[in-house]
Design an enzyme around this catalytic site. Structure first.
Site: not given
Length: 469
Positions: A83, A300, A426
């Protein structure tokens, strides 16, 4: 493009991992080459299969761990390594925080020329599992086969899960995901089983055919749940068949929606939403404030840690009640509404018009009357005329996307000469680039990294700048 490693140079033994790169790969150095190694942890000594060589570095993957690092732990998810998410599960959470903090400091000092000696310790996430409030799964008729899969002729190749990194057309079937709380796993697994049992076809990502395309699940800290099923080319009766099953099997869902998307991409922002049952939104809550979250809303994805992030932002802004605040890249106005009670007025600006509509609705829901919101490209909206009309801000809060702020926006902030700028980011690299320009008139007073996404390399960072006197 890199070139494949020749067969005779395919393996290297005993590489010591000395650092970790931004994308989460371990870093080693040997014979004037830099190695970026998947699933390696600083402190490891590993044997490596070399995958690709470029001019100044080599990419590879661990074949065996000769000596494990003190930071290495056993991954808790069976899908780890295949993944594309949670790439740091093999590292203790304390180590993850250490390297995220180190990364922020390195970026700010190297790119932004910022003195980071006073940087505050990173704020870790109280929850490190089941912390996301939104996941999007993909249906596919081309399941990615792992080494453990045993497939016989005629077996179904359908899958519902996540894209395999680097393969747009292959989906890894997910059994249990540790990212989102219940009932997320049950919904995904039971939708998969029902669709299989009732012959509802899964989407072919290459030829663009099939009935089922995506499954989006949103949860909130209030306990509300939204499920969105995205169909492509369903046969007659299949939409009703599946949606009625979901409603009956999960009667407590707050919002059950569906979309018919026959475009060549998965985005739903330009698609019509159909309400099958319940509301077309769920509520998120923070410090007594309600936020309306629709299928297209930005919020968020770590609700509890977002609250911590916004508290730090408000603390850095140091509002006394009489300030005019500009909230740049306001999104759905979460920060703007969160700080509004501490300010005279908050003016929010955001590129996405639907997000601005959400911001206005969120103000109305909470009876907040001292906010104003405007949609448009930031560099085009935030002009000298805009500032003249709305007033020079005492405080600027800016939370741009990963690309950071456009140079025109940075220059406008410099022209406005607000007393304080709180920069939420970010991406520490683009934040550092912008800080380098802002230091023409500002000094960096406080730096506080915040971990929003445990077991990934991503990290948020909040910086307080004060105008030089």
């Amino acid at each position: 493009m890199g070139r494949r490693i020749p067969q005779e140079k395919k393996f290297v033994s005993g590489l010591e991992i000395i650092d970790i790169a931004e994308e989460g790969k371990g870093v080693a150095k040997q014979d004037n080459l830099v190695y970026f190694i998947e699933r390696a942890v600083p402190g490891d000594v590993v044997d490596v299969e070399l995958m690709r060589k470029k001019k100044s570095f080599v990419e590879g993957k661990v074949t065996s761990v000769v000596k494990p690092s003190e930071y290495r732990v056993d991954p808790f998810c069976e899908h780890f390594g295949v993944c594309g998410g949670c790439k740091w599960q093999h590292m203790s959470y304390e180590a993850q925080l250490k390297f995220k903090e180190q990364y922020v400091g390195n970026q700010l000092s190297r790119i932004g020329k910022v003195d980071v000696s006073g940087m505050e310790p990173i704020l870790g996430s109280e929850g490190t599992k089941y912390y996301r409030n939104k996941l999007e799964f993909t249906f596919s008729n081309k399941r990615w086969l792992t080494d453990l899969d045993e497939v016989q002729p005629g077996d179904s190749m359908d899958a519902l899960g996540f894209h395999v990194p680097g393969r747009f057309d292959k989906i890894l079937a997910i059994d249990h995901c540790y990212l989102q709380q219940d009932p997320s796993n049950a919904i995904r697994n039971e939708v998969f089983e029902f669709a299989q049992a009732n012959g509802i076809s899964f989407y072919d990502l290459k030829f663009h055919e099939g009935a089922l395309r995506n499954l989006i699940i949103r949860t909130s800290s209030t306990g509300e749940v939204m499920v969105i099923v995205v169909f492509a080319y369903p046969e007659e009766g299949q939409v009703e068949l599946l949606m009625s099953f979901i409603q009956e099997r999960f009667p407590d869902l707050t919002s059950l929606l569906y979309i018919i998307n026959q475009k060549r991409n998965d985005t739903i922002f330009d698609q019509e939403i159909e309400v099958y049952a319940g509301r077309d939104f769920i509520y998120e809550e923070m410090e007594g404030l309600k936020f309306k979250v629709g299928p297209k809303s930005f919020y968020q994805t770590n609700s509890l840690q977002a609250y911590e992030l916004y508290k730090i932002t408000r603390e850095f802004a140091d509002l006394k009640g009489d300030e005019l605040v500009y909230d740049l890249y306001t999104g759905a106005g979460t920060i703007a509404n969160f700080v509004a009670k501490s300010a005279r007025e908050v003016v929010g600006v955001e590129y996405v018009p639907t997000a601005i509509e959400d911001a206005k609705i969120n103000s109305a829901i909470n009876e907040i009357a001292n906010t104003k919101f405007y949609a448009g490209d930031m560099k085009d909206v935030l002009t000298a005329e805009f500032v003249a009309e709305h007033g020079k801000p005492d405080v600027v809060i800016t939370d741009p996307p990963r690309a950071g702020m456009h140079a025109d926006v940075v220059n406008r902030i410099l022209e406005m000469e607000s007393d304080r700028v709180v920069y939420v980011s970010c991406n520490a690299a683009t934040q550092a680039r912008d800080l380098d320009m802002l230091q023409e008139k500002y000094t960096v007073e406080r730096i506080k990294p915040v971990d929003m996404f445990p077991h990934t390399q991503h990290v948020e960072n909040v910086v307080l700048l004060k105008l030089k006197k």
